[in-house]
Design an enzyme around this catalytic site. Structure first.
Site, PDB file in Angstrom:
ATOM      1  N   ARG A  86      43.693  40.074  44.660  1.00  0.00           N
ATOM      2  CA  ARG A  86      44.055  39.185  43.557  1.00  0.00           C
ATOM      3  C   ARG A  86      45.572  39.115  43.454  1.00  0.00           C
ATOM      4  O   ARG A  86      46.234  40.138  43.288  1.00  0.00           O
ATOM      5  CB  ARG A  86      43.450  39.736  42.259  1.00  0.00           C
ATOM      6  CG  ARG A  86      43.657  38.814  41.096  1.00  0.00           C
ATOM      7  CD  ARG A  86      42.778  39.186  39.938  1.00  0.00           C
ATOM      8  NE  ARG A  86      43.138  40.436  39.277  1.00  0.00           N
ATOM      9  CZ  ARG A  86      42.868  40.704  38.015  1.00  0.00           C
ATOM     10  NH1 ARG A  86      42.209  39.814  37.289  1.00  0.00           N
ATOM     11  NH2 ARG A  86      43.210  41.842  37.479  1.00  0.00           N
TER      12      ARG A  86
ATOM     13  N   THR B 185      49.303  34.819  39.922  1.00  0.00           N
ATOM     14  CA  THR B 185      48.476  33.620  39.696  1.00  0.00           C
ATOM     15  C   THR B 185      47.040  34.003  39.327  1.00  0.00           C
ATOM     16  O   THR B 185      46.289  33.176  38.833  1.00  0.00           O
ATOM     17  CB  THR B 185      48.403  32.770  40.982  1.00  0.00           C
ATOM     18  OG1 THR B 185      47.762  33.561  41.997  1.00  0.00           O
ATOM     19  CG2 THR B 185      49.778  32.360  41.460  1.00  0.00           C
TER      20      THR B 185
ATOM     21  N   ASP C 113      41.680  49.667  36.214  1.00  0.00           N
ATOM     22  CA  ASP C 113      41.581  49.128  37.576  1.00  0.00           C
ATOM     23  C   ASP C 113      40.560  49.958  38.358  1.00  0.00           C
ATOM     24  O   ASP C 113      40.796  51.134  38.670  1.00  0.00           O
ATOM     25  CB  ASP C 113      42.951  49.185  38.255  1.00  0.00           C
ATOM     26  CG  ASP C 113      42.939  48.442  39.584  1.00  0.00           C
ATOM     27  OD1 ASP C 113      43.702  47.481  39.737  1.00  0.00           O
ATOM     28  OD2 ASP C 113      42.141  48.828  40.483  1.00  0.00           O
TER      29      ASP C 113
ATOM     30  N   ASP D 193      41.789  51.459  41.743  1.00  0.00           N
ATOM     31  CA  ASP D 193      42.714  52.582  41.553  1.00  0.00           C
ATOM     32  C   ASP D 193      41.977  53.813  41.064  1.00  0.00           C
ATOM     33  O   ASP D 193      42.260  54.932  41.498  1.00  0.00           O
ATOM     34  CB  ASP D 193      43.798  52.202  40.528  1.00  0.00           C
ATOM     35  CG  ASP D 193      44.885  51.340  41.160  1.00  0.00           C
ATOM     36  OD1 ASP D 193      44.973  51.290  42.395  1.00  0.00           O
ATOM     37  OD2 ASP D 193      45.637  50.698  40.392  1.00  0.00           O
TER      38      ASP D 193
END
Ligand code: URA
Length: 210
Positions: free
Chosen positions: A105, A109, A201, A204
């Protein structure tokens, strides 16, 4: 026939999800919980697989026993976080074929960028289960399913751990034929495209990269 959205509210799933959400849960624990939860979700996502029978012999007598029908299903991990879900599902369905879609990702944007695509042959004849723990903006999930359809997939399910209302709505618009199976529909996305309350995340947390 599965609904467009199935929330697996089984107590074990919900309990394990709470442990995963907690920020103090260490990497090893997070990974283990994800593995366990993904097996429970796999049970749900495969609930309506087609069956046939096979003649077998027990020590007592012959019988027509139920077995899965059709080609082996295809599990598609949307890299990198999808691999966390993949491991658990594979433990439950060890003969499944496996593919990978590499998308990251763009943090500015929020759009998906493809860097890898390798999937099993004859996708058109298989149940295809795409796995990604987080259905957030929906952009990468939609892009991954676009690619799977271009490769021939016709019968696709999307398995995730958490979904946002925004992601579910976008997926429904882009791919109304793809049922979503998740452990939770969370409140919303934040301005950075993260699910809240969420779990942070997922990549992560499972790989210890932060
Ligand atoms: N990806 C994640 O890992 N977490 C989110 O909350 C959203 C996308």
């Amino acid at each position: 026939m599965l609904d467009h959205l199935t929330i697996v509210d089984h107590p074990l799933v919900q309990h394990k999800l709470t442990l995963m959400r907690q920020k103090g849960t260490p990497t090893a624990g997070f990974r283990q919980l994800l593995r366990e939860i993904s097996q429970l979700l796999a049970y749900e996502v495969t609930r309506e697989l087609n069956m046939t029978t096979k003649r077998i012999e027990t020590p007592m007598q012959e019988m027509d026993a139920p077995v899965l029908d059709g080609k082996k299903l295809a599990l598609i991990s949307i890299l990198r976080a999808g691999n966390g879900l993949l491991d658990g599902v594979l433990e439950l369905i060890p003969s499944a074929r496996v593919g990978f879609v590499g998308l990251y990702r763009d943090e500015e944007t929020l759009e998906p960028v493809q860097y890898y695509f390798k999937v099993p042959e004859e996708l058109e004849d298989r149940l295809v289960i795409a796995v990604d723990p987080m259905l957030a903006t929906g952009n990468s999930s939609i892009a991954a399913i676009d690619l799977l359809k271009q490769a021939g997939a016709k019968n696709i399910r999307f398995l995730c751990l958490l979904a946002s209302p925004e992601g579910v709505a976008k997926m429904k618009e882009a791919h109304p034929d793809v049922p979503i199976i998740t452990a939770s529909l969370d409140e919303k996305l934040n301005e950075k495209g993260y699910i809240v309350p969420g779990l942070g995340d997922a990549g992560d947390r499972m790989f210890g990269t932060k």
